[in-house]
Design a protein around this motif. Structure first.
Motif, short mmCIF file in Angstrom:
data_model
loop_
_atom_site.label_atom_id
_atom_site.label_comp_id
_atom_site.label_asym_id
_atom_site.label_seq_id
_atom_site.Cartn_x
_atom_site.Cartn_y
_atom_site.Cartn_z
N ARG A 343 11.88 97.52 -28.56
CA ARG A 343 11.10 97.91 -27.38
C ARG A 343 9.77 97.16 -27.29
N LYS A 350 13.01 99.29 -22.57
CA LYS A 350 11.72 99.79 -22.10
C LYS A 350 11.39 101.14 -22.73
N THR A 351 12.42 101.93 -23.04
CA THR A 351 12.23 103.21 -23.72
C THR A 351 13.21 103.29 -24.88
N ASN A 353 15.21 105.64 -25.69
CA ASN A 353 16.50 106.21 -25.30
C ASN A 353 17.43 105.19 -24.67
N GLU A 354 16.86 104.12 -24.13
CA GLU A 354 17.67 103.11 -23.44
C GLU A 354 18.64 102.40 -24.37
#
Length: 527
Positions: A343, A350-351, A353-354
């Motif tokens: 990240r 971007k996060t 969780n992505e």
């Protein structure tokens, strides 16, 4: 610092009885309040704080503006929410607070001013490679394991005494403070307890046996600072905190919304997770997936020395008159930190969780393997010369394959720990209790079960590290009567992941992982 808190509370009828925990981690701090009747979360506030990277492989925290201020913010915000939603002052309903913390991070401060004398050197910092080599050369055996039978630990950049030795060698101000016997040293728990109980005026300088067992300065048998070890590292015992049990009153909050509330529990974060996962019986194992990855195996009332690169550590000591329990530990330095690297450094996501969406978009890694040895490798390899390696790249490879390889890298490192533990114990594990931030990913936990070939059990209430510290505090003040009482009152519900991968595929992938490990070794010059 502009905190970005995540807060939630529930209102109650009547004056409640709660326990709480400060969970001070590598990248964020949290304050969590629990209902001891159920183990459920009543309120939580979390905020990240800045990481400091002065050089490649170095990692520091500002003890005041980073660690202490973030903790104070979380306490203040949670107490405000409790009062707003219940009408009670937090100090009237919280019976005791426990502390759980990043363990080997070294903090030094001045006894006269109470101010830090150097940025905290974080547990995963690798600057002490040369210090480790010089210390090994000074031992009669020239062995990394020279003191392992006494303190349970090998020489490594990981442990606090090595970091303190580096600070003393490189900071004339700190060295002078030791000569004048005004130096105070501690892991993060000691720093917080000292400051929250009054600082330079009346602060209590203590640690617990679990944190002390991560320094290389404590005897596992006596549970006291060892004269031979202190003399070897040239560390004056006068700067060290008093060693106490994990469940007793150390002092009270000197000011703020919790003024007068006892600080009554203290456990290093991985030991707190062991307690929070209720692993009180010898043979029970948990694995925590955070910045790093840490597996603990309860070995009971006697320390067991590993033959396979694991650490021997104190698991807990639940009261001044109670016997200590010990554990074998496998430590991986980079787990969730690899996702953060994707990240923050690479911009691939971007996060955090992505990564799950990316990894799930492909059925496999396309034969890509990622060894995230950013600061060397911990257990069971103990190689400071290893560095991050990505192998198997082709024109077919995409960021989806790298995302999946990142998740698999943590699972492969966990399997290496499991194999070492199975060899040491002689009893192969059939299931693994898991917790920590990465366990929020169903995909990661399914991959973990597949690569291990055993089931993974994830509690529905994920804050088991903080729960362990809150239990210790509650035990010290009588909210809980025993470990059995804690287990009975806080029944755990869990998601279970069963292996779906065939044995031949599992072994083929693990063999390739071993080859990737070999390619990561010898890159850094540690001569």
């Amino acid at each position: 610092m502009q905190p970005n808190p995540e807060s939630e509370t529930t209102s109650t009828v009547g004056k409640p009885t709660w326990v709480a925990a400060i969970d001070q981690g590598t990248s964020s701090s949290r304050f969590i309040v629990f209902d001891p009747a159920t183990g459920d979360i009543v309120a939580i506030t979390q905020t990240e704080f800045p990481q400091i990277y002065p050089n490649a492989g170095w990692c520091e925290h500002n003890p005041e503006e980073g660690i202490l201020r973030s903790v104070e913010y979380c306490i203040r915000e949670t107490c405000r929410k409790i009062e707003l939603e219940t009408g009670f002052k937090a100090k009237d309903v919280i019976q005791a607070v426990g502390i759980t913390n990043q363990r080997e991070t070294a903090v030094v401060w001045d006894a006269i001013t109470g101010k830090s004398l150097h940025n905290a050197i974080v547990w995963l910092d690798a600057r002490t490679t040369e210090t480790v080599a010089s210390l090994i050369e000074r031992t009669p055996t020239r062995s990394r394991d020279h003191f392992r039978s006494k303190c349970g630990l090998p020489f490594s950049t990981y442990f606090s005494a090595v970091k303190l030795r580096w600070i003393l060698d490189h900071s004339s101000e700190v060295a002078q403070a030791q000569r004048e016997q005004r130096l105070k040293f501690g892991t993060v728990d000691s720093w917080l307890i000292y400051q929250l109980t009054g600082g330079a005026s009346k602060g209590v300088h203590v640690t617990d046996v679990t944190n002390a067992s991560r320094t290389m300065l404590m005897s596992l048998e006596s549970l006291e600072w060892d004269s031979e070890l202190c003399e070897f590292f040239a560390i004056d015992k006068s700067c060290l905190p008093a060693i106490r049990s994990s469940a007793e009153v150390y002092g009270t909050f000197a000011s703020g919304p919790l003024e007068g509330v006892p600080i009554a529990g203290c456990l290093g974060d991985q030991q707190a997770a062991l307690v929070g996962q209720r692993c009180f019986q010898p043979g029970e194992v948990k694995n925590t997936y955070g910045t790093g990855c840490f597996m603990l195996h309860n070995t009971g009332p006697s320390p067991v020395v590993s033959r396979n690169g694991l650490l021997t550590t104190v698991a807990y000591k639940l009261g001044p008159d109670e016997k200590a329990a010990y554990a074998l530990e496998g430590s991986v330095s980079i787990a969730g930190a690899a996702i953060k690297w994707l990240r923050d450094n690479m911009g691939i996501i971007k996060t955090a969780n992505e990564i799950n969406e990316l990894a799930a978009a492909v059925p496999d890694t396309g034969d890509v393997y990622f060894v995230p040895a950013f600061n060397g490798l911990f257990a069971p390899y103990w190689r400071e010369d290893a560095r991050g390696t990505i192998v198997g790249l082709t024109q077919y490879s995409t960021r989806h394959h790298l995302a999946r390889a990142t998740l698999e890298s943590v699972c492969f490192q966990t399997r290496a720990l499991i194999e070492a533990m199975n060899s040491d114990s002689g009893h192969p594990l059939v299931s693994l209790k898991v917790d920590g931030g990465m366990t929020n990913s169903d995909l990661a936990m399914q991959l973990q079960s597949d690569i291990l070939g055993i089931r993974a059990e994830r509690p529905l209430m994920r804050e088991t590290t903080a729960l362990g510290a809150a239990f210790a505090a509650g035990l010290a003040v009588g909210v809980f009567q025993s470990a059995e009482d804690f287990v009975k009152r806080t029944t755990v519900k869990a998601d279970v992941f069963e292996p779906r991968m065939g044995a031949s595929e599992r072994e083929l992938k693990f063999d390739k992982w071993k080859k990737a490990i070999e390619r990561s070794l010898g890159w850094a010059d540690t001569s």
